[in-house]
Design an enzyme around this catalytic site. Sequence first.
Site, PDB file in Angstrom:
ATOM      1  N   GLY A 172       0.782  -1.224   0.000  1.00  0.00           N
ATOM      2  CA  GLY A 172       0.000   0.000   0.000  1.00  0.00           C
ATOM      3  C   GLY A 172       0.814   1.275   0.000  1.00  0.00           C
ATOM      4  N   ASP A 260      -9.980  -6.226   0.735  1.00  0.00           N
ATOM      5  CA  ASP A 260      -8.664  -6.445   1.345  1.00  0.00           C
ATOM      6  C   ASP A 260      -8.828  -6.406   2.860  1.00  0.00           C
ATOM      7  OD1 ASP A 260      -5.993  -6.959   1.464  1.00  0.00           O
ATOM      8  OD2 ASP A 260      -5.345  -4.917   1.015  1.00  0.00           O
ATOM      9  N   SER A 268      -3.648 -14.873   3.513  1.00  0.00           N
ATOM     10  CA  SER A 268      -2.852 -14.805   2.291  1.00  0.00           C
ATOM     11  C   SER A 268      -1.358 -14.795   2.594  1.00  0.00           C
ATOM     12  CB  SER A 268      -3.239 -13.554   1.497  1.00  0.00           C
ATOM     13  OG  SER A 268      -2.368 -13.337   0.417  1.00  0.00           O
ATOM     14  N   LYS A 292      -2.908   1.191   3.669  1.00  0.00           N
ATOM     15  CA  LYS A 292      -3.926   0.164   3.899  1.00  0.00           C
ATOM     16  C   LYS A 292      -4.462   0.231   5.322  1.00  0.00           C
ATOM     17  CE  LYS A 292      -2.591  -3.406   0.568  1.00  0.00           C
ATOM     18  NZ  LYS A 292      -2.165  -4.821   0.417  1.00  0.00           N
TER      19      LYS A 292
END
Length: 506
Positions: A172, A260, A268, A292
Amino acid sequence: MLKLRRIAVDTHRENIAYLSRTCGQYHAEEFLALAKVEVIADSHRIQATLNIVDDPVLLGPDELGLSEEAFRLFGRGAGTPVAIAHPRPVDSLEMVRAKIQGRALNAGEYAAVVRDIAALRYSKMEIAAFLVACAGFMTTEEVLHLTRAMAGVGHCLEWDHKLVVDKHCIGGIPGNRTSMIVVPLVMAHGLTIPKTSSRAITSPAGTADTMEVLARVDIGTDEMRAIVEKIGGCLVWGGRVNLSPADDVMITVERPLGIDTREQMVASILSKKLTAGARHLVLDIPVGPTAKVRSHEDAVRLRKLFEYVAGELGLPVEVMITDGSQPIGRGIGPVLEARDVLAVLRNQPDAPADLRDRSLLLAGRIIEADPGVKGGQGIARARTLLETGAGMRAMEQIIEAQGPPPGPPPGNGSPLLEPAGAGYELLAPRDGIVQGIDCLRIARVARMAGAPAFKGAGVDLLKKTGDAVRKGEPLYRIHAALSSDLGFAAELAAQDSGYRFNGTAT
């Protein structure tokens, strides 16, 4: 039977089959467009989404086409006799429906869903339904179940070394290419660090895109293992080594949708680190108004979730919460970021100080995983390795071991680090001091300029937060390979530069 034909269309991890509307063996009306079909040849089977073709030049009536990805996965040559059939039901979709209705899934149910996603039995619509349902509600135990399931498919690397370390940033922040500095410094210290990285999906560059400016990154599992055993580390594209294939598929759906969540992020990242064989992980969570993670409180909650899941899986993790208030370094885009990385490794006086300092901080923390290094001494060790040139020598080892990047080599034998030719400077609208830089906006401008598709495209930051500027001074320079891309990027930047000002320049 139909003859198999390879259709040169990149459908990006979605299996697509093509059937002529005038096919004599099968009536197209029996197989609706966008429905699932099963393609069969002897013992080989693959599920694909069907497209109906009306152009006889593209596909004959006695042929069945498969997209590039599907053709590769099917593993049969052009001209192979194939049949098609309605697919067998995907039982795990019942579990997706249960999740949509708000039920918590157990470990076995997540394992079934993830296996079918990895086997490409889900359409993108079905994957999106699963991701949206998980984004709406997941318990902490479900995050653990999902992570285990994702780590359970694909390859799992094992190493003879007792201590295998890794580093990851949740992303991000444009220009944050610390991995390309951390990995050679950790290698130079003597620790094993097999680093797999992603390519960009919605950002101007991933670590793999930037490393590909310097060396080949499209490397398979066996070759990656040989490189790491020889020199102690690597910087390769994770998509080729197939460590968490279900995650690779899900990312292609969740990123464009802007999904997200912290739960999916944890599953992930940790699934890939587990399958890469990591035994100690340092995790970077940047916090900033356009990062983020927007607040320290959110970062702490995310840190605790990482620590819980990693602890249950037996992976020691150390989470660092860092400054994500602005882009790191100066370059945004593969070539520009590679230039900044080499400037740091070569100890050039004009190397970006923020990229250098953050890399030393992260490398130092990883080095302290070495039992022979006392707490608090890691950063000093990393600085010594950088200043003596050991880090640059380790990077040269990586480049030599992985081989040259794709494309014609530059005439002087060294990586071509020149940005794209067409340029446009975004000028300050008034006097002032840069108060903040919008990471998302700058990333969009760089992406609009053509990065990462064109390696030399992107944005070169000329002013950072705290800098004084005069009206008419350039804030950043946009580089593009195509004049149309430059026009799009310049128009976007003119609407909103991404820079915020406060006070008056002195």
